[in-house]
Every structure is written in structure tokens, then in C-alpha cells.
Design an enzyme around this catalytic site. Structure first.
Site, PDB file in Angstrom:
ATOM      1  N   LYS A  68      18.717  12.755   8.236  1.00  0.00           N
ATOM      2  CA  LYS A  68      17.563  11.934   8.627  1.00  0.00           C
ATOM      3  C   LYS A  68      18.077  10.705   9.369  1.00  0.00           C
ATOM      4  O   LYS A  68      18.831   9.904   8.817  1.00  0.00           O
ATOM      5  CB  LYS A  68      16.759  11.507   7.394  1.00  0.00           C
ATOM      6  CG  LYS A  68      15.678  10.449   7.688  1.00  0.00           C
ATOM      7  CD  LYS A  68      14.860  10.074   6.454  1.00  0.00           C
ATOM      8  CE  LYS A  68      13.923   8.900   6.731  1.00  0.00           C
ATOM      9  NZ  LYS A  68      13.113   8.504   5.557  1.00  0.00           N
ATOM     10  N   ASP A  73      12.574   2.041   9.906  1.00  0.00           N
ATOM     11  CA  ASP A  73      11.332   2.563   9.316  1.00  0.00           C
ATOM     12  C   ASP A  73      10.409   1.414   8.933  1.00  0.00           C
ATOM     13  O   ASP A  73      10.528   0.837   7.857  1.00  0.00           O
ATOM     14  CB  ASP A  73      11.652   3.429   8.088  1.00  0.00           C
ATOM     15  CG  ASP A  73      10.406   4.014   7.454  1.00  0.00           C
ATOM     16  OD1 ASP A  73       9.335   3.998   8.102  1.00  0.00           O
ATOM     17  OD2 ASP A  73      10.493   4.497   6.306  1.00  0.00           O
ATOM     18  N   LYS A  80       4.810  -0.997   6.099  1.00  0.00           N
ATOM     19  CA  LYS A  80       5.406  -1.401   4.827  1.00  0.00           C
ATOM     20  C   LYS A  80       5.163  -2.898   4.594  1.00  0.00           C
ATOM     21  O   LYS A  80       4.986  -3.656   5.555  1.00  0.00           O
ATOM     22  CB  LYS A  80       6.925  -1.162   4.877  1.00  0.00           C
ATOM     23  CG  LYS A  80       7.335   0.287   4.795  1.00  0.00           C
ATOM     24  CD  LYS A  80       8.850   0.422   4.772  1.00  0.00           C
ATOM     25  CE  LYS A  80       9.265   1.877   4.695  1.00  0.00           C
ATOM     26  NZ  LYS A  80       8.911   2.543   3.446  1.00  0.00           N
ATOM     27  N   ASP A  91      17.645   3.415   7.146  1.00  0.00           N
ATOM     28  CA  ASP A  91      16.958   4.709   7.036  1.00  0.00           C
ATOM     29  C   ASP A  91      17.602   5.790   7.923  1.00  0.00           C
ATOM     30  O   ASP A  91      17.074   6.881   8.052  1.00  0.00           O
ATOM     31  CB  ASP A  91      15.466   4.533   7.373  1.00  0.00           C
ATOM     32  CG  ASP A  91      14.567   5.449   6.553  1.00  0.00           C
ATOM     33  OD1 ASP A  91      15.023   5.943   5.507  1.00  0.00           O
ATOM     34  OD2 ASP A  91      13.413   5.668   6.968  1.00  0.00           O
ATOM     35  N   ASP A 150       4.114   6.590   6.758  1.00  0.00           N
ATOM     36  CA  ASP A 150       5.364   6.131   6.154  1.00  0.00           C
ATOM     37  C   ASP A 150       6.149   7.282   5.517  1.00  0.00           C
ATOM     38  O   ASP A 150       7.322   7.124   5.183  1.00  0.00           O
ATOM     39  CB  ASP A 150       5.064   5.032   5.128  1.00  0.00           C
ATOM     40  CG  ASP A 150       6.291   4.225   4.758  1.00  0.00           C
ATOM     41  OD1 ASP A 150       7.318   4.355   5.455  1.00  0.00           O
ATOM     42  OD2 ASP A 150       6.212   3.456   3.780  1.00  0.00           O
ATOM     43  N   ARG A 154      10.316  13.493   6.212  1.00  0.00           N
ATOM     44  CA  ARG A 154      10.053  14.942   6.125  1.00  0.00           C
ATOM     45  C   ARG A 154       9.498  15.474   7.452  1.00  0.00           C
ATOM     46  O   ARG A 154       9.684  16.639   7.771  1.00  0.00           O
ATOM     47  CB  ARG A 154       9.091  15.214   4.948  1.00  0.00           C
ATOM     48  CG  ARG A 154       7.726  14.618   5.116  1.00  0.00           C
ATOM     49  CD  ARG A 154       6.975  14.473   3.805  1.00  0.00           C
ATOM     50  NE  ARG A 154       7.463  13.367   2.970  1.00  0.00           N
ATOM     51  CZ  ARG A 154       6.992  13.046   1.776  1.00  0.00           C
ATOM     52  NH1 ARG A 154       6.013  13.769   1.244  1.00  0.00           N
ATOM     53  NH2 ARG A 154       7.482  12.028   1.091  1.00  0.00           N
TER      54      ARG A 154
HETATM   55  N1  BES Z   1      12.517   5.445   4.080  1.00  0.00           N
HETATM   56  C1  BES Z   1      11.528   5.546   3.074  1.00  0.00           C
HETATM   57  C2  BES Z   1      12.114   5.826   1.697  1.00  0.00           C
HETATM   58  C3  BES Z   1      12.807   4.661   1.045  1.00  0.00           C
HETATM   59  C4  BES Z   1      12.093   3.753   0.303  1.00  0.00           C
HETATM   60  C5  BES Z   1      14.170   4.544   1.135  1.00  0.00           C
HETATM   61  C6  BES Z   1      12.738   2.706  -0.318  1.00  0.00           C
HETATM   62  C7  BES Z   1      14.817   3.507   0.504  1.00  0.00           C
HETATM   63  C8  BES Z   1      14.098   2.579  -0.219  1.00  0.00           C
HETATM   64  C9  BES Z   1      10.542   6.671   3.402  1.00  0.00           C
HETATM   65  O1  BES Z   1      10.343   6.919   4.737  1.00  0.00           O
HETATM   66  C10 BES Z   1       9.227   6.265   2.830  1.00  0.00           C
HETATM   67  O2  BES Z   1       8.688   5.316   3.289  1.00  0.00           O
HETATM   68  N2  BES Z   1       8.746   7.008   1.833  1.00  0.00           N
HETATM   69  C11 BES Z   1       7.521   6.702   1.190  1.00  0.00           C
HETATM   70  C12 BES Z   1       6.790   7.995   0.977  1.00  0.00           C
HETATM   71  C13 BES Z   1       5.371   7.819   0.486  1.00  0.00           C
HETATM   72  C14 BES Z   1       4.511   7.209   1.573  1.00  0.00           C
HETATM   73  C15 BES Z   1       4.841   9.191   0.099  1.00  0.00           C
HETATM   74  C16 BES Z   1       7.830   6.018  -0.128  1.00  0.00           C
HETATM   75  O3  BES Z   1       8.841   6.384  -0.746  1.00  0.00           O
HETATM   76  O4  BES Z   1       7.097   5.128  -0.508  1.00  0.00           O
HETATM   77 MG    MG Z   2       8.719   5.810   5.632  1.00  0.00          MG
HETATM   78 ZN    ZN Z   3      11.851   6.445   6.020  1.00  0.00          ZN
END
Ligand code: BES
Ligand code: MG
Ligand code: ZN
Length: 269
Positions: A68, A73, A80, A91, A150, A154
Site C-alpha cells: 500500500k 492519507d 480525518k 501511509d 478514508d 483496500r
Molecule cells: N491509513 C489508515 C489506517 C491507519 C489509521 C493507519 C491509524 C495508522 C493509524 C486507513 O486508510 C484508514 O483511514 N482506515 C480507516 C478505515 C475506516 C474508515 C473503515 C480507519 O482505520 O479508521
Molecule cells: Mg484512510
Molecule cells: Zn490509509
């Protein structure tokens, strides 16, 4: 763009590494509309970085690594919170570890074929950005309702995973800072591992213990998959608040049915 340049630079240094960077037009021709939807809001072009290490016989099936590479992000339109957003330059850690692994493999001159694919994009909000509720068609033909911009990792990985089918891989391992939920489950000490092949998973768990870079398996079961139901597409890109790391892996599992596959969620580690 910088990641792509680094990959090309790496390839220059080794006889048996080659590298090709696919641009947005080439990805559109392949039907990678899900990956491309993530970079829509960014001034930076998305890229698919393909690196091939050929240390084995020419006809030997390769092991394939997929990383990835979200270079920042913000969350996109599902922005966020400000606190902690600065960290989201990390990320692309999955992409970085794939690049580092290819470098190490080349230095060690391993007698095998290993290919790597990095799905690189920047997730930004703008007037061109993907909106919640948009439906996109993946390279596999499956449609995805993007309920949360966000959950973008995936979305880039699924098209990269479909792309690697062409290599008839011996195994595929993807590595991603995919979910905050894996930090809730396992903290910052242990990565989450999931997949469709217990042999590959066991090898990763053992390698983690040997290298003190531990992983722990979480279950992918049919019962979690129903959380990804969408009224408008084949799949939704989020599965609700419970078991977020598992439903993310379940999403990927729909794009890995044709090979042995394991997924490492390294958001915490
Ligand atoms: N890059 C983030 C995951 C992440 C979060 C990595 C905190 C490191 C620290 C990912 O793209 C993301 O934002 N995931 C969301 C998914 C949710 C919207 C289903 C998350 O984990 O909140
Ligand atoms: Mg994200
Ligand atoms: Zn991400």
C-alpha cells in the site's frame, strides 16, 4: 512520483531487477478504476510500480509482494481529524517495506523469482475527489460502493491484487497500514496477519518470531463477509465499527481467490 523514481533507481543498480511504472492512462486502460478513484482529488498522479527480481529459473513461478503506497492519507472527503493527521505520511509504509525487501533480496542474490507491485496514490479532498456513495468498477469487474473515502487502502490494493494474477504467483503477500482497528486489537507491538492459505500465514508467523517482528493471526470467516453487503454494488468498502481489520481483509479476499495469499496489517507496527 518520488516512490516510482526510487524504484527505477533501485532497478538500475542490479542486473536482475527490472522496473516499470504504469501511469494513470495505462491503469485506466486496464480498468483499474477503483485504484484511480483514490487519487482523483490529488494533483499528484497515481502510479502502479512493478518491480521484477529474477534470481530463479526463467519458468519458475514468482512470489509476489504488494504494498500500500498512500503517500498521504487525509481521509479524502471523509476528512480525518486534524490531530494526528501529520502522521499519515507514513501511509506508504507497506510500499516502503516492499521496496526495502526487494533491495535486500537483490543484495542477498536469492535464487528465486520475486515480483513486487506498489499501488501508489495520494488521498486528498478536492472538487475532483471521490464522494461518499460513488460506485466504481474494479479491474476484476466487481463494483464497489465507496461509503467512506478514508477506507482507501483496500481500494488501491484490490486492483493491484487483480493485476498480479497475470504472474501466476506461487504466493502473494500484501503489506499495508490498513486499519486503525488493528491498533485497537494488537497495539503497536504486533502486526495482524490474515489470508486464505494457512501455509503462507504460518511461514509469516514463524518469520516474525525469528526476526522479533511479531505478527498474530486474526480470523477471516464467511460470517464477517456479510458486513460488506451493499444495496448498490457488489461490495461496500466499509463493514461497520466491529472487527474493522477483519472486514478490511475480507474485502481483499474477494480479489485473491485465484492464488495463495496472506495480508499483513502493519498500521500499529
Ligand atoms: N491509513 C489508515 C489506517 C491507519 C489509521 C493507519 C491509524 C495508522 C493509524 C486507513 O486508510 C484508514 O483511514 N482506515 C480507516 C478505515 C475506516 C474508515 C473503515 C480507519 O482505520 O479508521
Ligand atoms: Mg484512510
Ligand atoms: Zn490509509
Amino acid at each position: 512520483t518520488y516512490l516510482g523514481q526510487e524504484a527505477l533507481e533501485l532497478a538500475k543498480g542490479y542486473e536482475n531487477i527490472s522496473c516499470e511504472v504504469l501511469d494513470e492512462e495505462e491503469m485506466a486502460d486496464l480498468g483499474m478504476h477503483c485504484l484511480l478513484s483514490v487519487g482523483n482529488g490529488s494533483a499528484q498522479p497515481s502510479q502502479l510500480i512493478v518491480i521484477k527480481y529474477n534470481g530463479g529459473e526463467a519458468d519458475e513461478q514468482p512470489h509476489v509482494l504488494v504494498g500500500k503506497g498512500i503517500t498521504f492519507d487525509t481521509g479524502g472527503i471523509a476528512l480525518k481529524p486534524g490531530a494526528g493527521m501529520d502522521e499519515m505520511k507514513f501511509d506508504m509504509c507497506g510500499a516502503a517495506s516492499v521496496l526495502g525487501t526487494m533491495h535486500a533480496i537483490a543484495e542477498m542474490e536469492l535464487p528465486m523469482n520475486v515480483y513486487a507491485v506498489i499501488a501508489a496514490a495520494e488521498n486528498m479532498p478536492s472538487d475532483r475527489a471521490t464522494k461518499p456513495g460513488d460506485v466504481v468498477t474494479t479491474m476484476s469487474g466487481k463494483t464497489v460502493e465507496i461509503l467512506n473515502t478514508d477506507a482507501e487502502g483496500r481500494l488501491v490494493l484490490c486492483d493491484a491484487l487483480t493485476y498480479v494474477e497475470r504472474f501466476n504467483p506461487k504466493s502473494v503477500i500484501d503489506i499495508a497500514t490498513l486499519t486503525g482497528a488493528v491498533i485497537v486489537a494488537l497495539g503497536h507491538q504486533t502486526a495482524g496477519v490474515m489470508g486464505n492459505d494457512q501455509g503462507v500465514i504460518d511461514d509469516l508467523l514463524a518469520a516474525g518470531d525469528t526476526s522479533l517482528d511479531h505478527a498474530w493471526q486474526l480470523p477471516i470467516k464467511e460470517t464477517y463477509k456479510k458486513q460488506l453487503k451493499s444495496s448498490f454494488a457488489d461490495l461496500a468498502n466499509i463493514g461497520g465499527p466491529s472487527a474493522g481489520s477483519i472486514t478490511a481483509a475480507c474485502f481483499l479476499s474477494y480479489f485473491t481467490e485465484d492464488f495463495r495469499w496472506a495480508h499483513l496489517d502493519i498500521a500499529g507496527t
